[in-house]
Design a protein around this motif. Structure first.
Motif, short mmCIF file in Angstrom:
data_model
loop_
_atom_site.label_atom_id
_atom_site.label_comp_id
_atom_site.label_asym_id
_atom_site.label_seq_id
_atom_site.Cartn_x
_atom_site.Cartn_y
_atom_site.Cartn_z
N ALA A 64 16.50 70.71 -102.13
CA ALA A 64 16.11 72.10 -101.87
C ALA A 64 15.04 72.15 -100.81
CB ALA A 64 15.59 72.74 -103.16
N VAL A 65 15.14 73.14 -99.93
CA VAL A 65 14.10 73.39 -98.93
C VAL A 65 13.35 74.64 -99.36
CG1 VAL A 65 13.59 73.94 -96.53
CG2 VAL A 65 15.44 72.34 -97.08
N VAL A 86 12.50 69.20 -101.80
CA VAL A 86 12.56 68.75 -103.19
C VAL A 86 13.92 68.09 -103.42
CG1 VAL A 86 12.55 69.44 -105.61
CG2 VAL A 86 10.97 70.53 -103.99
N VAL A 87 13.90 66.83 -103.84
CA VAL A 87 15.14 66.06 -103.99
C VAL A 87 15.25 65.52 -105.41
CG1 VAL A 87 16.56 64.21 -103.04
CG2 VAL A 87 14.89 65.37 -101.58
N ASN A 88 16.41 65.72 -106.01
CA ASN A 88 16.69 65.17 -107.34
C ASN A 88 17.95 64.34 -107.27
OD1 ASN A 88 15.52 68.25 -108.08
ND2 ASN A 88 14.61 66.54 -109.17
N MET A 89 17.81 63.03 -107.44
CA MET A 89 18.97 62.15 -107.39
C MET A 89 19.10 61.43 -108.72
SD MET A 89 16.46 61.38 -105.01
CE MET A 89 15.18 60.14 -104.76
N ASP A 90 20.23 61.60 -109.35
CA ASP A 90 20.47 61.01 -110.67
C ASP A 90 21.78 60.25 -110.66
OD1 ASP A 90 18.46 61.10 -112.56
OD2 ASP A 90 18.75 63.23 -112.93
N ASN A 91 21.67 58.94 -110.51
CA ASN A 91 22.84 58.06 -110.56
C ASN A 91 22.79 57.26 -111.86
OD1 ASN A 91 23.80 58.84 -107.92
ND2 ASN A 91 22.04 57.76 -107.12
N SER A 92 22.90 58.00 -112.95
CA SER A 92 22.64 57.41 -114.26
C SER A 92 23.82 56.66 -114.85
CB SER A 92 22.17 58.49 -115.23
OG SER A 92 20.90 58.98 -114.85
#
Length: 331
Positions: A181-182, A153-159
């Motif tokens: 997260a794994v 599970v990947v959350n990428m926020d380059n806001s």
């Protein structure tokens, strides 16, 4: 569902309060600290680009960025995989989400999988800043036999790419970051996800927005009140679930990690829920609001910290309006 490992990544360029003052915003370090408690934040954008343009054109920001979303997500994922003792080939499903995707299609998860060389299904599931706990809610509700052995599970926020740096109210908040997260429903790991919550109020859909081509906007005061109320309610519900199953434990035994919107909001939730200082973990004061990567990023930064205790609640809020939470217990 077990959490095997977390990883995080923040790009190296720093937006300090002094830098924001240098841009000509009518602000100061004292003003920012008083109102939101943030000292610095990270950005994928070159600092000279911000000095010259104040990021008035979000399309130009995507071209100027030093990292893509997929690249920052992959950086965080590599940390998580190393901690879990796994290889990209061990991952059977990639799930991603956040606030400001690079593209409408393909899904951001596909780009991360491509970056890592993962040959597996990849789908996006996002509810803005509350995405991580929303993803946990859906994944923990699935039948284990329908899931692969390991899920990433990947959350990428380059806001910062969608922030108008002539707007003081937005510029002081946002920073860039990614988390990964794994998870496994079959193989035991360090933490077990024992309860989740997900709720929403779509009548507030216009309160926090990033248009397809445009800058971030929000109804600040209303959103702040919403965030304090719903984050507090979610934390209290999940803490009560834990205490009901463990009558020998006390309220002070449950750690709080909230949505890293701003420090003053988090402090208000902490006071309302009577969380001891030692049980409140955060990084917003030096990372800024990193959206969906905020709460899992805090946990990743403290991955080996015994001070987390044996139980913790992630309580997050986001555009939509949505709010979600997860109770994690040490195995």
């Amino acid at each position: 569902m077990f959490l095997h490992a977390l990883g995080h990544f923040h790009p190296p360029n720093l937006l300090t309060n002094a830098f924001l003052e240098e841009l000509g915003l009518e602000t100061s370090d004292a003003w920012i600290l008083e109102r939101v408690g943030i000292r610095s934040r990270h950005t994928v954008l070159p600092l000279d680009y911000l000095r010259q343009t104040r990021n008035r054109d979000v399309r130009a920001a995507q071209e100027a960025a030093l990292f893509s979303n997929a690249q920052t997500g992959a950086h965080a994922a590599r940390v998580a995989l190393e901690r879990a003792g796994l290889k990209p080939s061990d991952i059977g499903l990639v799930v991603a989400g956040g606030c400001s995707p690079d593209e409408c299609i393909p899904a951001e998860s596909n780009r991360v999988a491509q970056e890592l060389g993962i040959d597996a299904p990849a789908v996006d599931l996002q509810s803005a800043c509350s995405s991580f706990c929303t993803q946990l809610h859906f994944l923990t509700g699935m039948r284990p036999e329908r899931l692969p052995e390991y899920v990433l599970v990947v959350n990428m926020d380059n806001s910062t790419r969608v922030v108008d740096y002539t707007d003081r109210s937005s510029a002081v908040l946002w920073g860039d970051g990614s988390s990964a997260a794994v998870l496994s429903a079959r193989v035991p790991g360090r933490w077990r996800i024992t309860e989740t919550r997900l709720a929403g109020d779509p009548s507030g859909a216009d309160k926090v927005r990033v248009p397809r081509i445009g800058h971030f906007t929000q109804h600040g005061a209303e959103v702040q009140k919403f965030a304090i109320r719903r984050a507090g309610e979610t934390f209290l519900e999940l803490r009560a679930d834990y205490l009901a199953r463990h009558p020998d434990r006390g309220a002070g035994d449950v750690t709080f990690i909230g949505h890293q919107a701003n420090l003053r909001m988090l402090e208000a939730v902490q006071r309302r829920c009577e969380v001891p200082e030692s049980r409140h973990f955060f990084n917003v004061h030096v990372r800024g609001n990193t959206g969906a990567a905020g709460a899992p990023g805090v946990l990743s930064e403290h991955w080996d910290d015994p001070g987390l205790g044996d139980a913790l609640v992630l309580s997050v809020v986001g555009s939509g309006l949505t709010w979600a939470g997860a109770l994690l217990e040490r195995t």
